[in-house]
Write an enzyme that holds these catalytic residues in place. Structure first.
Site, PDB file in Angstrom:
ATOM      1  N   ASN A  10       0.846  -1.186   0.000  1.00 10.31           N
ATOM      2  CA  ASN A  10       0.000   0.000   0.000  1.00 10.31           C
ATOM      3  C   ASN A  10       0.887   1.243   0.000  1.00 10.31           C
ATOM      4  OD1 ASN A  10      -1.952   1.951   0.360  1.00 10.31           O
ATOM      5  ND2 ASN A  10      -2.447   1.369   2.465  1.00 10.31           N
ATOM      6  N   LYS A  12      -0.043   4.243  -0.212  1.00  9.77           N
ATOM      7  CA  LYS A  12      -0.746   5.361   0.415  1.00  9.77           C
ATOM      8  C   LYS A  12      -0.614   6.617  -0.468  1.00  9.77           C
ATOM      9  CE  LYS A  12      -0.194   3.155   4.850  1.00  9.77           C
ATOM     10  NZ  LYS A  12      -0.037   3.286   6.318  1.00  9.77           N
ATOM     11  N   HIS A  95      -9.175   0.408   5.342  1.00 12.15           N
ATOM     12  CA  HIS A  95      -7.907   0.702   5.999  1.00 12.15           C
ATOM     13  C   HIS A  95      -8.162   1.671   7.155  1.00 12.15           C
ATOM     14  CE1 HIS A  95      -3.828   2.133   6.700  1.00 12.15           C
ATOM     15  NE2 HIS A  95      -3.402   1.062   6.037  1.00 12.15           N
ATOM     16  N   GLY A 173       2.791   2.482  10.801  1.00 17.03           N
ATOM     17  CA  GLY A 173       3.631   3.647  10.595  1.00 17.03           C
ATOM     18  C   GLY A 173       4.313   4.150  11.850  1.00 17.03           C
ATOM     19  N   SER A 213       3.715  -2.014  10.308  1.00 14.96           N
ATOM     20  CA  SER A 213       5.179  -1.860  10.353  1.00 14.96           C
ATOM     21  C   SER A 213       5.912  -3.154  10.010  1.00 14.96           C
ATOM     22  CB  SER A 213       5.622  -1.329  11.724  1.00 14.96           C
ATOM     23  OG  SER A 213       5.114  -0.029  11.951  1.00 14.96           O
TER      24      SER A 213
END
Length: 250
Positions: A10, A12, A95, A173, A213
């Site tokens: 992803n 983003k 998400h 993240g 992560s």
């Protein structure tokens, strides 16, 4: 039964034309496990660019969102028909960033999922708990609530088009990662819920990914767990280590 390993990337809201080309070039040149299903999700602006640059048959392109209405007066949205027209056959839905930043409810995510599947687009459906919910001991309760909303909308063969991604919000993240044991416990509980509330076959066949992560350093240990069927990767999908994550099941 054996479930085919699946790794999603992803991107983003990251990337430029040049960086997307560079990432795809890296995937094209990497020695990737051909038995792994790989899906990358660049920003909508670059979906067709990524599609045109890809050369690996086991790497597909996914949208990061799709709406639960047909083409019409929905400014800023993308329809299932438009994804199909662009030869895009996957989308990420639910998400945590969509749920928390944009207020998407469990019911809206489920509605989008059903609409996508009915239109011929497969879904990486995401769920996960916040740090507060985990510390309160409510992780499984939250996940089961999200699953129940999905199960209320989809049924039967719909599940063949769904890959589930468990993404603890507190680990996205942040550099924090659920321990292998924590991740496996949630994945096992999700499969148990599917077995009790949907069917034995769906529980056995549905791939449940871990996201939060994930990196080249922790992926191999996570991949060894019996209920972890792959990963949904955020920041690391923009880096060369993404190839190591794809190959983590070797």
């Amino acid at each position: 039964m054996a479930r085919k390993f699946f790794v999603g990337g992803n991107f983003k809201m990251n990337g430029t034309k040049e960086s997307i080309k560079s990432i795809v070039k890296g995937l094209n040149e990497a020695q990737l496990d051909s038995n792994v299903e790989v899906v990358i999700a660049p920003p909508a602006l670059y979906l067709q660019l990524a599609q045109s640059e890809l050369k690996k048959p086991n790497v597909q392109v996914s949208a990061q969102n799709v709406y639960d209405k047909p083409n019409g007066a929905y400014t800023g949205e993308i329809s299932v028909a438009q994804l199909k027209d662009a030869d895009i056959h996957w989308t990420i839905l639910g998400h945590s960033e969509r749920r928390t930043l944009l207020g998407e409810t469990d019911e809206l995510v489920a509605s989008k999922t059903k609409f996508a599947i009915d239109g011929g687009v497969s879904v990486i459906w995401c769920c996960g708990e916040s740090l507060e919910e985990r510390e309160a001991g409510n992780t499984i309760t939250v996940i089961e609530r999200q699953l129940a909303a999905l199960a209320a909308k989809v049924s039967g063969s719909d599940w063949d088009k769904i890959v589930v991604a468990y993404e603890p919000i507190w680990a996205i993240g942040t550099g924090k990662v659920a321990t292998v044991q924590q991740a496996q416990e949630v994945h096992e509980a999700m499969r148990k819920w599917l077995r009790a509330n949907v069917s034995e076959a769906v529980a056995d066949q549905t791939r449940i990914l871990y996201g939060g992560s994930v990196s080249g350093k922790n992926c191999k240990d996570l991949a060894k767990e019996k209920d972890i069927d792959g990963f949904l990767v955020g920041g690391a999908s923009l880096k060369p280590e993404f190839a190591d994550i794809i190959n983590s099941n070797l």
